[in-house]
Design a protein around this motif. Structure first.
Motif, PDB file in Angstrom:
ATOM      1  N   ARG A  83     -24.769  -3.293 -47.202  1.00  0.00           N
ATOM      2  CA  ARG A  83     -24.920  -1.917 -46.710  1.00  0.00           C
ATOM      3  C   ARG A  83     -24.889  -0.980 -47.904  1.00  0.00           C
ATOM      4  NH1 ARG A  83     -21.868  -0.756 -40.962  1.00  0.00           N
ATOM      5  NH2 ARG A  83     -23.048   1.184 -41.221  1.00  0.00           N
TER       6      ARG A  83
ATOM      7  N   LEU B 266     -22.542   3.282 -45.776  1.00  0.00           N
ATOM      8  CA  LEU B 266     -21.081   3.186 -45.751  1.00  0.00           C
ATOM      9  C   LEU B 266     -20.434   4.570 -45.779  1.00  0.00           C
ATOM     10  CD1 LEU B 266     -20.708   0.169 -48.232  1.00  0.00           C
ATOM     11  CD2 LEU B 266     -20.240   0.136 -45.773  1.00  0.00           C
TER      12      LEU B 266
ATOM     13  N   SER C 176     -14.364   4.424 -48.435  1.00  0.00           N
ATOM     14  CA  SER C 176     -14.996   4.068 -47.169  1.00  0.00           C
ATOM     15  C   SER C 176     -14.241   2.885 -46.585  1.00  0.00           C
ATOM     16  CB  SER C 176     -16.454   3.682 -47.471  1.00  0.00           C
ATOM     17  OG  SER C 176     -17.035   3.009 -46.378  1.00  0.00           O
TER      18      SER C 176
ATOM     19  N   VAL D 295     -14.191  -0.395 -43.939  1.00  0.00           N
ATOM     20  CA  VAL D 295     -14.934  -1.283 -43.050  1.00  0.00           C
ATOM     21  C   VAL D 295     -14.021  -2.409 -42.582  1.00  0.00           C
ATOM     22  CG1 VAL D 295     -17.183  -0.881 -44.159  1.00  0.00           C
ATOM     23  CG2 VAL D 295     -15.773  -2.811 -44.909  1.00  0.00           C
TER      24      VAL D 295
ATOM     25  N   TYR E 159     -18.495  -0.294 -40.066  1.00  0.00           N
ATOM     26  CA  TYR E 159     -18.017   0.951 -40.687  1.00  0.00           C
ATOM     27  C   TYR E 159     -17.085   1.699 -39.735  1.00  0.00           C
ATOM     28  CZ  TYR E 159     -18.038   5.612 -42.737  1.00  0.00           C
ATOM     29  OH  TYR E 159     -17.653   6.815 -43.272  1.00  0.00           O
TER      30      TYR E 159
ATOM     31  N   ARG F 196     -13.775   7.116 -43.252  1.00  0.00           N
ATOM     32  CA  ARG F 196     -13.524   7.297 -44.676  1.00  0.00           C
ATOM     33  C   ARG F 196     -12.409   8.303 -44.924  1.00  0.00           C
ATOM     34  NH1 ARG F 196     -17.521   7.268 -47.305  1.00  0.00           N
ATOM     35  NH2 ARG F 196     -17.070   8.673 -49.021  1.00  0.00           N
TER      36      ARG F 196
END
Ligand SMILES: *[C@@H]1O[C@H](CO)[C@@H](O)[C@H](O)[C@H]1NC(C)=O
Ligand SMILES: *[C@@H]1O[C@H](CO)[C@@H](O)[C@H](O)[C@H]1NC(C)=O
Ligand SMILES: *[C@@H]1O[C@H](CO)[C@@H](O)[C@H](O)[C@H]1NC(C)=O
Ligand SMILES: *[C@@H]1O[C@H](CO)[C@@H](O)[C@H](O)[C@H]1NC(C)=O
Length: 500
Positions: free
Chosen positions: A99, A104, A135, A137, A147, A150
């Protein structure tokens, strides 16, 4: 006769392999203590990245996401047939997901470090450093990045962002003025609906903020979970009272991180690994030791007493150009470590003169007199960067050469490094593959990785593109593999546990 012959053989062996040496005070004053060398490297990086920025190469629209699994077949993982930038050289590693930084959640791209956290029920999460924040995930069971949201930068965006885990928290520092060190609780991610990713707030969502840096900047931050301490290293400026040395941060109460002081005695520390000492040097058993990567030396500290920390030894080596980072072979029995120098390829000195990266092997069985016993020479032209050792593998992010895996389990038996070999790689930066030497000596491609997950998924962060999830086809799962002669088997380390 026999006696003197064996002495002569020993002396020869010593001169052939003993590459440790005293710090060169004159050179240090000129290049290192003055900050001249470090400034030159930062300037070179700014220059490389500005050129990339100007050429539009940080634009995520150049880098489409790859959702399908792309196997490595005969040395190549072809994600987009016919597109050289999506044809990755590889060995025994498959791509599960890519990604871009925009995908992201970043507005600005430009990736740096990353670190992982495993929840008590085994879910795997990554905090990914980007210029405009971290970020978050989750890595799914299929190796896909989901995702979740953030945490924006605290002050202003900057590419340098370093992240480490402390229990269920991420500790995040950056080179931005006034950034401080963010402490973020990863359990906040557990119940997020991926359809509605969350942008967290620095005002409301931080567990803690460490504000004890001289001007809010730090080059890196490292954590010793066993003792509840973090260490800011390379906190500018060099003329502050801590001189960019180790700044001690008490994390016992993450909502109120405090500092009792620092160790400025060897000046700037670029990176460090701080551990409770377990190993053959009985004098230091149970002490808290920091292995410091200090620009021109490996500097070993005893930081047990934060009010009276001391330097045990300070050792330079043939080829020292910019001592950057390293990791002990076995945290549970500390006899050897591997180290990278970030400028020896650029400087074209000593074993790195040809621009092929050098992994330096150290025998630390005596903390007072470490020995530089051998090297591993990479066969791919580039610069070696952050590496982490897990059960006999060194996982290296080597900029333009991408992510490389060395089997270093032979080192305790042969510290010359002759038995070290590259067992897997995934070259995340094909852009430089067709250059004359098959790769550039420059600060492009991969910055850092996280290979500690039990699932075997490895997250690789890149400067230009975004995040890759890859996995070794044949990761040796032998527990205790490569460990110091079978002693001191690892235990859960709070980072979600030792994977294998
Ligand atoms: C891999 O290379 C070998 C030898 O060049 C060839 O025989 C084989 O068919 C190739 N396999 C694939 C899947 O392309
Ligand atoms: C690959 O990337 C380079 C920049 O690094 C660019 O000049 C080139 O056009 C790209 N090629 C393709 C096929 O996208
Ligand atoms: C450190 O050096 C900078 C400029 O190089 C100067 O502006 C600053 O006042 C100095 N700080 C201290 C604490 O000496
Ligand atoms: C600090 O540590 C050194 C070395 O262990 C020791 O010699 C010295 O007495 C200590 N000083 C204080 C004030 O505790």
């Amino acid at each position: 006769m026999l006696y003197s012959l064996s002495l002569a053989v020993l002396a020869l062996a010593g001169s052939a392999f003993g590459r440790e040496m005293e710090k060169d005070a004159v050179r240090a004053a000129k290049l290192y203590d003055s900050g001249v060398r470090h400034s030159a490297i930062m300037a070179k990086k700014h220059d490389t990245w500005q050129k990339q920025r100007d050429a539009g190469l940080f634009d995520s629209s150049l880098y489409p996401d790859i959702d399908k699994k792309v196997p490595c077949i005969n040395g190549t993982a072809t994600a987009i047939p016919g597109n050289a930038n999506y044809t990755f050289k590889c060995k025994d590693m498959d791509l599960y997901h890519f990604r871009s930084h925009a995908s992201l959640g970043s507005n600005g791209g430009e990736g740096s470090s990353s670190w992982g956290w495993t929840s008590p029920d085994g879910r795997e999460f990554v905090a990914i450093g980007q210029s405009d924040g971290a970020s978050f995930v989750e890595i799914s069971k299929q190796g896909k990045m989901i995702y979740l949201g953030r945490l924006p930068q605290y002050s202003v965006p900057i590419i340098w962002r370093e992240i480490r885990a402390y229990k269920n928290y991420m500790v995040i520092g950056s080179e931005a003025l006034g950034h401080n060190i963010q402490i973020f609780d990863m359990t906040k991610l557990l119940d997020i609906d991926p359809a509605n990713p969350v942008t967290f707030s620095n005002e409301q969502d931080l567990t803690g903020l460490f504000t004890g840096l001289p001007i809010g900047r730090t080059h890196n931050v490292v954590v010793n979970e066993e003792t509840n301490w973090a260490y800011a290293v390379g906190a500018a400026p060099r003329n502050s009272s801590c001189r960019g040395g180790l700044i001690f941060i008490d994390l016992a109460d993450p909502s109120n991180p405090t500092t009792p002081g620092c160790n400025p005695d060897d000046g700037y520390v670029h990176d460090a690994q701080c551990l409770v000492y377990k190993g053959p040097d009985t004098k230091y058993l149970g002490r808290e030791i920091c292995y410091g990567y200090n620009e021109d030396t490996l500097t070993i500290y005893d930081v047990t007493n934060k009010k009276n920390s001391t330097i045990i030894s300070r050792t330079s080596y043939t080829g020292a150009s910019y001592t950057h980072q390293g990791w002990v072979l076995d945290t549970e029995w500390q006899e050897f470590l591997v180290m990278d120098d970030e400028y020896d390829e650029f400087d074209a000195v000593e074993p790195a003169a040809d621009g092929f990266p050098v992994t330096y092997i150290w025998d630390i069985r005596s903390l007072e007199a470490p020995k530089q016993t051998g090297i591993y020479k990479s066969k791919t032209h580039s610069v070696d960067h952050n590496q982490y050792v897990i059960d006999g593998y060194s996982f290296q992010s080597n900029y333009g050469a991408g992510f490389r895996v060395l089997d270093v389990s032979s080192i305790p038996d042969d510290p010359t490094g002759k038995g070290v070999s590259e067992v897997a790689f995934f070259d995340v930066y094909p852009e430089d593959d067709n250059t004359p030497l098959g790769g550039v000596v420059d600060f492009v491609g991969s910055w850092s990785s996280y290979a500690f997950f039990r699932s075997g998924y490895i997250f690789v962060n890149t400067i230009e593109r975004g995040g890759f999830v890859i996995k070794m086809k044949n990761r040796d799962q032998g527990y205790g593999r490569g460990r110091g002669r079978g002693r001191g088997r690892g235990k859960g380390n709070g980072r979600g546990g030792r994977p294998w």
